[in-house]
Design a protein around this motif. Structure first.
Motif, PDB file in Angstrom:
ATOM      1  N   VAL A   3       0.841  -1.203   0.000  1.00  0.00           N
ATOM      2  CA  VAL A   3       0.000   0.000   0.000  1.00  0.00           C
ATOM      3  C   VAL A   3       0.875   1.251   0.000  1.00  0.00           C
ATOM      4  O   VAL A   3       0.622   2.212  -0.737  1.00  0.00           O
ATOM      5  N   LEU A   7       0.925   4.213  -2.737  1.00  0.00           N
ATOM      6  CA  LEU A   7       0.739   5.618  -2.382  1.00  0.00           C
ATOM      7  C   LEU A   7       1.932   6.453  -2.838  1.00  0.00           C
ATOM      8  O   LEU A   7       1.781   7.595  -3.266  1.00  0.00           O
ATOM      9  N   SER A  84     -10.558  10.571   0.820  1.00  0.00           N
ATOM     10  CA  SER A  84     -11.352   9.692  -0.031  1.00  0.00           C
ATOM     11  C   SER A  84     -10.694   8.322  -0.178  1.00  0.00           C
ATOM     12  O   SER A  84     -11.364   7.325  -0.413  1.00  0.00           O
ATOM     13  N   LEU A  85      -9.374   8.272  -0.013  1.00  0.00           N
ATOM     14  CA  LEU A  85      -8.684   6.980  -0.107  1.00  0.00           C
ATOM     15  C   LEU A  85      -9.003   6.071   1.065  1.00  0.00           C
ATOM     16  O   LEU A  85      -8.819   4.864   0.988  1.00  0.00           O
ATOM     17  N   MET A  86      -9.460   6.682   2.149  1.00  0.00           N
ATOM     18  CA  MET A  86      -9.735   5.896   3.351  1.00  0.00           C
ATOM     19  C   MET A  86     -10.948   4.989   3.142  1.00  0.00           C
ATOM     20  O   MET A  86     -11.264   4.180   3.996  1.00  0.00           O
ATOM     21  N   TYR A  87     -11.639   5.156   2.008  1.00  0.00           N
ATOM     22  CA  TYR A  87     -12.705   4.227   1.675  1.00  0.00           C
ATOM     23  C   TYR A  87     -12.151   2.827   1.478  1.00  0.00           C
ATOM     24  O   TYR A  87     -12.862   1.839   1.566  1.00  0.00           O
ATOM     25  N   HIS A  88     -10.866   2.763   1.169  1.00  0.00           N
ATOM     26  CA  HIS A  88     -10.246   1.452   1.003  1.00  0.00           C
ATOM     27  C   HIS A  88      -9.627   1.057   2.327  1.00  0.00           C
ATOM     28  O   HIS A  88      -8.751   1.733   2.834  1.00  0.00           O
ATOM     29  N   ARG A  89     -10.143  -0.043   2.854  1.00  0.00           N
ATOM     30  CA  ARG A  89      -9.752  -0.483   4.199  1.00  0.00           C
ATOM     31  C   ARG A  89      -8.241  -0.640   4.327  1.00  0.00           C
ATOM     32  O   ARG A  89      -7.670  -0.389   5.378  1.00  0.00           O
ATOM     33  N   ASN A  90      -7.568  -1.041   3.240  1.00  0.00           N
ATOM     34  CA  ASN A  90      -6.113  -1.274   3.305  1.00  0.00           C
ATOM     35  C   ASN A  90      -5.324   0.001   3.496  1.00  0.00           C
ATOM     36  O   ASN A  90      -4.170  -0.049   3.880  1.00  0.00           O
ATOM     37  N   VAL A  91      -5.933   1.127   3.158  1.00  0.00           N
ATOM     38  CA  VAL A  91      -5.186   2.375   3.261  1.00  0.00           C
ATOM     39  C   VAL A  91      -5.399   2.967   4.642  1.00  0.00           C
ATOM     40  O   VAL A  91      -6.511   3.324   5.010  1.00  0.00           O
ATOM     41  N   LYS A  92      -4.316   3.007   5.417  1.00  0.00           N
ATOM     42  CA  LYS A  92      -4.389   3.572   6.767  1.00  0.00           C
ATOM     43  C   LYS A  92      -3.730   4.944   6.758  1.00  0.00           C
ATOM     44  O   LYS A  92      -2.907   5.245   5.897  1.00  0.00           O
ATOM     45  N   LYS A 244      -8.775   5.935  14.756  1.00  0.00           N
ATOM     46  CA  LYS A 244     -10.046   5.406  15.272  1.00  0.00           C
ATOM     47  C   LYS A 244     -11.209   6.333  14.925  1.00  0.00           C
ATOM     48  O   LYS A 244     -12.360   5.931  14.951  1.00  0.00           O
ATOM     49  N   VAL A 246     -11.224   8.609  12.144  1.00  0.00           N
ATOM     50  CA  VAL A 246     -11.254   9.173  10.797  1.00  0.00           C
ATOM     51  C   VAL A 246     -12.548   8.783  10.073  1.00  0.00           C
ATOM     52  O   VAL A 246     -13.042   7.665  10.221  1.00  0.00           O
ATOM     53  N   THR A 247     -13.126   9.720   9.370  1.00  0.00           N
ATOM     54  CA  THR A 247     -14.330   9.449   8.583  1.00  0.00           C
ATOM     55  C   THR A 247     -14.011   9.679   7.120  1.00  0.00           C
ATOM     56  O   THR A 247     -13.688  10.800   6.744  1.00  0.00           O
ATOM     57  N   PRO A 248     -14.061   8.636   6.299  1.00  0.00           N
ATOM     58  CA  PRO A 248     -13.759   8.823   4.883  1.00  0.00           C
ATOM     59  C   PRO A 248     -14.736   9.800   4.264  1.00  0.00           C
ATOM     60  O   PRO A 248     -15.875   9.905   4.692  1.00  0.00           O
TER      61      PRO A 248
ATOM     62  N   GLY B  53     -14.808  -1.615   6.915  1.00  0.00           N
ATOM     63  CA  GLY B  53     -13.572  -1.447   7.679  1.00  0.00           C
ATOM     64  C   GLY B  53     -12.891  -0.122   7.418  1.00  0.00           C
ATOM     65  O   GLY B  53     -11.817   0.142   7.929  1.00  0.00           O
ATOM     66  N   ALA B  54     -13.534   0.720   6.614  1.00  0.00           N
ATOM     67  CA  ALA B  54     -12.947   2.031   6.324  1.00  0.00           C
ATOM     68  C   ALA B  54     -13.023   2.928   7.548  1.00  0.00           C
ATOM     69  O   ALA B  54     -12.225   3.824   7.715  1.00  0.00           O
ATOM     70  N   GLU B  55     -14.006   2.656   8.395  1.00  0.00           N
ATOM     71  CA  GLU B  55     -14.184   3.451   9.603  1.00  0.00           C
ATOM     72  C   GLU B  55     -14.275   2.488  10.777  1.00  0.00           C
ATOM     73  O   GLU B  55     -14.676   1.338  10.612  1.00  0.00           O
ATOM     74  N   GLN B  56     -13.893   2.969  11.960  1.00  0.00           N
ATOM     75  CA  GLN B  56     -13.897   2.102  13.137  1.00  0.00           C
ATOM     76  C   GLN B  56     -15.110   2.413  14.015  1.00  0.00           C
ATOM     77  O   GLN B  56     -15.470   3.569  14.177  1.00  0.00           O
ATOM     78  N   PHE B  90      -3.506   2.264  -9.316  1.00  0.00           N
ATOM     79  CA  PHE B  90      -3.438   2.478  -7.869  1.00  0.00           C
ATOM     80  C   PHE B  90      -4.335   1.486  -7.114  1.00  0.00           C
ATOM     81  O   PHE B  90      -3.899   0.834  -6.172  1.00  0.00           O
ATOM     82  N   TYR B  95      -4.874  -3.403  -3.645  1.00  0.00           N
ATOM     83  CA  TYR B  95      -5.535  -4.677  -3.373  1.00  0.00           C
ATOM     84  C   TYR B  95      -4.687  -5.873  -3.801  1.00  0.00           C
ATOM     85  O   TYR B  95      -5.148  -7.006  -3.760  1.00  0.00           O
TER      86      TYR B  95
END
Lengths: 249, 219
Positions: A3, A7, A84-92, A244, A246-248, B53-56, B90, B95
């Motif tokens: 990831v 990025l 907007s990238l935070m929509y992807h769970r893998n991106v922290k 904990k 962050v809101t995408p 899982g995008a948000e906790q 990207f 993924y």
């Protein structure tokens, strides 16, 4: 890692595009800064008649400023445009920071090494006395920059005051950072005060690596490491706190 | 299987903390198509972001034993200065999917042709939506999260999307949130309704519909 790599590529393309020299700007830009400062310092004879070679003095000094100062510059406010990238769970959040920090460190490091090799090969600079010491000092400065950057990047998510305050602070820290002087030039009282700043220790060690016993360096690496460690721990705790929440977008 | 256990989600606002989801439980078995109905602002999108899982969550847990997509909102989170191809690259990278083999598919499905190599900011909104959908379909998941399907592009393209998602992938698990009962009725075999932070699950679609109508009128 995958990831962060993705990025990194995205960051390079977004920042530098595919036009003209593209990602070469990554280290050409810091090189131009260092060149300009070297020229200025050479003509203004900034280091008060000391007999340290000015070119090497400027290259070691300004490169280290670029290293620790540009990293926070890139992480402050870094989350917002990437929400907007935070929509992807893998991106922290930590990945976004890591990509930017790696890029910044790579740029400053390449600039420093390329300039050093260039000046050494045409004889404007002597090769460093102790290359391992130089590398270690560089690593410490990078650690300082990265931990500070991570902490400020996270805090800037919680309050925009951080962004406002960082710019004047960074500007004011530059003359105090040890880039334009050696601690030894200062009166003993001032030495004590200036050595509170962690990056001064890194620059001193870097200069000792370059000039050897030619200079009398003042540094306390355990102190610097302790500060970096403290900053890193705080930064990681802050990172947990904001990820904990962050809101995408 | 996806197991949502006692999820609470609170947001901090200027007038204190707001509980959007209040102790929610739901189990989704593999292959099930579950609809989540709720009015605007009832927390549907929050729920889908939590599942992805995008948000906790503020408290509670979600167990996931199958791969889950990102919330397909068909808007697409694109970097405007990058080309459509860069954006695809990207997504494939994050993924861990091989990229070269997907180019033809995305190019063909999105009908973007040479525009795929132009910056996304030059696209029309229809072109963006087509790219977003094509990229969503380029990475395979066991479970798709579908957030409020709005018609994508013209009606012909809309049908093409419906076919790609609901016909070709009809054996996948799907979680669909919508405020349109008809859409849920067509595509789901179970439904749940979100009303003031609570989730009411029904095994029969018709019961869910009746409940939804009753509460969306009275609230």
């Amino acid at each position: 890692m995958r990831v962060i790599g993705a990025l990194l590529m995205r960051e390079v393309l977004t920042r530098y595009g595919r036009h003209n020299i593209g990602f070469l700007w990554l280290f050409i830009e810091p090189m131009l800064f260092t060149l300009g400062v070297t020229a200025l310092w050479t003509f203004s004879n900034v280091h008060h008649g000391s007999n340290i070679p000015i070119v090497a003095f400027a290259v070691t000094g300004y490169s280290s400023v670029l290293l620790w100062r540009n990293m926070p510059g890139r992480t402050v406010g870094a989350v917002e445009p990437n929400l907007s990238l935070m929509y992807h769970r893998n991106v922290k959040i930590i990945d976004v920071f890591a990509a930017r920090l790696l890029l910044e460190a790579a740029g400053a490091t390449t600039s420093f090494f390329v300039l050093s090799i260039l000046w050494i090969s045409i004889g404007w600079m002597q090769p460093p006395q102790d290359i391992l010491k130089v590398l270690f000092a560089w690593f410490m400065l990078a650690w300082f920059g990265a931990s500070l950057a991570l902490l400020l990047g996270c805090l800037s998510e919680r309050s925009e005051v951080v962004d406002k305050i960082w710019h004047p602070t960074a500007y004011l820290l530059f003359p105090l950072s040890g880039a334009a002087f050696m601690v030894d030039f200062l009166p003993p009282v001032a030495q004590k005060v200036i050595l509170i700043l962690p990056m001064v220790h890194g620059v001193e060690l870097l200069r000792e690596g370059y000039f050897g016993s030619f200079v009398h360096a003042h540094y306390d690496i355990p102190y610097m490491a302790a500060v970096c460690f403290g900053l890193t721990s705080l930064a990681l705790a802050q990172e947990r706190y904001i990820s904990k929440r962050v809101t995408p977008e | 299987m996806i197991c949502i256990k006692d999820i609470v989600k609170k947001y901090h606002t200027r007038h204190g903390s707001v509980t959007v989801l209040d102790h929610i439980n739901l189990t989704i078995n593999k292959g099930e198509k579950v609809g989540i109905l709720g009015r605007n602002g009832s927390g549907k999108s929050t729920m889908i972001r939590l599942i992805s899982g995008a948000e906790q969550p503020s408290s509670g847990s979600i167990e996931r034993s199958i791969s889950i997509s990102w919330p397909l909102a068909f808007g697409g989170a694109f970097q405007g200065t990058l080309t459509g191809l860069d954006n695809l690259r990207f997504i494939c990278r994050i993924y861990g999917v091989e990229f070269e083999s997907r180019i033809d598919y995305v190019q063909e499905f999105s009908e973007l042709g040479p525009y795929l190599k132009e910056p996304v900011k030059t696209y029309s909104s229809g072109m963006r939506a087509r790219l977003a959908f094509a990229i969503s379909m380029a990475v395979e998941f066991d479970c798709f999260l579908i957030d409020e399907i709005i018609a994508v592009g013209d009606s012909r393209f809309h049908e093409k999307c419906q076919y790609e998602l609901f016909e070709k992938r009809k054996n996948r698990t799907m979680i669909i949130v919508s405020h349109q009962p008809d859409f849920i009725r067509t595509h789901c075999d179970k439904a749940a309704v979100l009303v003031s932070g609570k989730l009411y699950a029904f095994d029969q679609i018709d019961e869910a519909m009746a409940f939804y109508h009753e509460h969306s009128v009275s609230v």
